[in-house]
Scaffold this active site. Structure first.
Site, PDB file in Angstrom:
ATOM      1  N   SER A 225       0.839  -1.195   0.000  1.00 36.88           N
ATOM      2  CA  SER A 225       0.000   0.000   0.000  1.00 36.88           C
ATOM      3  C   SER A 225       0.878   1.251   0.000  1.00 36.88           C
ATOM      4  O   SER A 225       1.721   1.403  -0.881  1.00 36.88           O
ATOM      5  CB  SER A 225      -0.975  -0.061   1.187  1.00 36.88           C
ATOM      6  OG  SER A 225      -2.033   0.846   1.039  1.00 36.88           O
ATOM      7  N   ASP A 284      -8.555  -5.928  -6.028  1.00 36.71           N
ATOM      8  CA  ASP A 284      -8.097  -4.811  -5.202  1.00 36.71           C
ATOM      9  C   ASP A 284      -8.179  -3.512  -6.004  1.00 36.71           C
ATOM     10  O   ASP A 284      -7.640  -3.409  -7.110  1.00 36.71           O
ATOM     11  CB  ASP A 284      -6.657  -5.076  -4.748  1.00 36.71           C
ATOM     12  CG  ASP A 284      -6.143  -4.038  -3.764  1.00 36.71           C
ATOM     13  OD1 ASP A 284      -6.922  -3.168  -3.334  1.00 36.71           O
ATOM     14  OD2 ASP A 284      -4.939  -4.110  -3.436  1.00 36.71           O
ATOM     15  N   HIS A 321      -7.416  -6.059  -0.213  1.00 36.33           N
ATOM     16  CA  HIS A 321      -6.174  -5.285  -0.099  1.00 36.33           C
ATOM     17  C   HIS A 321      -5.265  -5.793   1.025  1.00 36.33           C
ATOM     18  O   HIS A 321      -4.115  -5.362   1.124  1.00 36.33           O
ATOM     19  CB  HIS A 321      -6.523  -3.810   0.148  1.00 36.33           C
ATOM     20  CG  HIS A 321      -5.362  -2.871   0.059  1.00 36.33           C
ATOM     21  ND1 HIS A 321      -4.560  -2.764  -1.072  1.00 36.33           N
ATOM     22  CD2 HIS A 321      -4.843  -1.985   0.965  1.00 36.33           C
ATOM     23  CE1 HIS A 321      -3.629  -1.846  -0.865  1.00 36.33           C
ATOM     24  NE2 HIS A 321      -3.764  -1.372   0.366  1.00 36.33           N
TER      25      HIS A 321
END
EC number: 3.1.1.-
Length: 393
Positions: A225, A284, A321
């Site tokens: 991320s 995602d 995610h």
């Protein structure tokens, strides 16, 4: 990390597995040694999440829960003896970011009003060198804190990356202003960020390169991320500005948002000794963002956790995610035209470590990883108090 037996071929194949040939012929279907290699770095990326103090009631919110000495064993990395942590990384930011990026303590006696623990630098031990085939230096960057709603609230402006990309390598390389601010912000009055996260890492890379100058070394950057975006910038910076001394630099990034414009991608592609593998989960949404003006760098490995028979369907943005779900996907992907079969003996209970992803029939509680009693300890006076921090030696 996978078992030591699973890592057995890495010493012989590490250059190939770290992308010397851009992972040609290894991705579809996914090579079993590459699976283990990816999960090796994925666990270090996950460690940067697990070690973070998320409790805003604590004066140590936003710091690391554990000391460097015991960190890898305390966060339950599979093979904690392969690396030793040499430095913790701290970051601050001078632009406005959503709460998902930086945790601030509610305590008036907070350990820091500006800084957050943002990851670590580690180097292979002598045992690790035998298993990995070289003295591997790893930088693991912490990412955002669980939420994905931050995409609606974050400015997507591009800013020049002239500090990061060497002159002449591209026309006008630019990167996301928020990512760059976390990487480069400093304050001479700050206890933890007199130096930016950037220079904390670069100086430690230089120190370790000098220490092991007579050994074969590699530099590997990882993150998920926000951590993936920082890893991309960091890897580019190391090579563009010569901190690698011609040793190979590879990045393994998971669920990465886009980092820069097409000129940044051009600069990345032109950098010698630099490779990046972007692991992306098909459902995602984060890797699709930002859209306008941005371009993907590196080589992509697509997985699809929606094919896993172990996970709840269809899932949700948090589980799509989640870093543990990403590693589950790497362990079981059968390529673009295949289904799902675990090729690595990775415990399915891990996908519920921080989320509620596993089917209920497996009887694993959701979000089961917590510090014992949430850091509360009972004193000799019979009263409970919060003791959720270890001083770093």
């Amino acid at each position: 990390m996978s078992s030591l037996r699973g890592l057995g071929n890495i010493a012989r194949r590490w250059r190939e597995l770290n992308g010397v040939s851009y992972w040609k012929g290894l991705l579809d279907p996914l090579d079993v040694d590459l699976r283990n290699n990816i999960i090796n770095y994925g666990e270090l990326s996950q460690a940067a999440y697990t070690g973070l103090n998320r409790e805003r009631r604590s004066r140590y919110a936003g710091s690391c829960l554990f000391s460097r000495k015991d960190f890898l064993s305390r966060v339950d990395v599979s093979n904690p003896n392969l690396y030793v942590i040499t430095k913790f990384i701290y970051a601050m930011c001078t632009v406005s970011l959503p709460d998902a990026f930086m945790i601030k303590s509610w305590s008036k006696a907070a350990w820091s009003k500006q800084s957050n623990w943002m990851g670590f630098v580690a180097v292979a031990t002598d045992e690790g060198k035998e298993v990995l085939g070289r003295r591997d230096v790893v930088v693991a960057w912490r990412g955002t804190i669980r939420m994905v709603e931050w995409m609606d609230d974050l400015d997507i402006s591009l800013v020049p990356a002239s500090e990061i990309v060497r002159p002449g390598s591209a026309d006008d390389p630019c990167v996301h202003g928020g990512w760059l601010s976390v990487y480069t912000s400093a304050d001479p009055e700050s206890q933890y960020n007199k130096q930016s996260a950037r220079y904390q890492v670069l100086n430690e890379i230089k120190r370790l390169q000098d220490m092991y100058e007579h050994e074969e070394t590699s530099i590997t950057i990882t993150g998920h991320s926000l951590g993936a975006a920082l890893a991309t910038i960091n890897a580019t910076d190391i090579v563009s500005n010569g901190y690698n001394k011609s040793c190979p630099v590879s990045a393994f990034v998971f669920g990465s948002p886009r980092v820069g414009n097409p000129d940044f991608q051009k600069a990345f592609d032109s950098a010698p000794d630099l490779r990046l593998l972007r692991i992306r989960n098909s459902p995602d949404v984060v890797p699709n963002w930002p859209k306008l003006g941005y371009s993907d760098a590196g080589t992509e490995l697509m997985i699809d956790t929606g094919k896993s028979p172990y996970l709840k369907a269809p899932g949700n943005p948090l589980t799509w995610h989640d870093m543990e779900c990403y590693m589950h996907g790497v362990a079981g992907t059968q390529g673009s035209n295949g289904g799902f079969k675990l090729e690595i003996d990775r415990d399915i209970a891990l996908v519920n470590k921080h989320e509620d992803a596993l089917k209920n029939e497996y009887a694993i509680p959701s979000s089961w990883w917590v510090v014992q009693n949430k850091g509360m300890v009972k004193g000799t006076d019979g009263r409970w108090h919060l003791a959720d921090h270890e001083d770093d030696d």
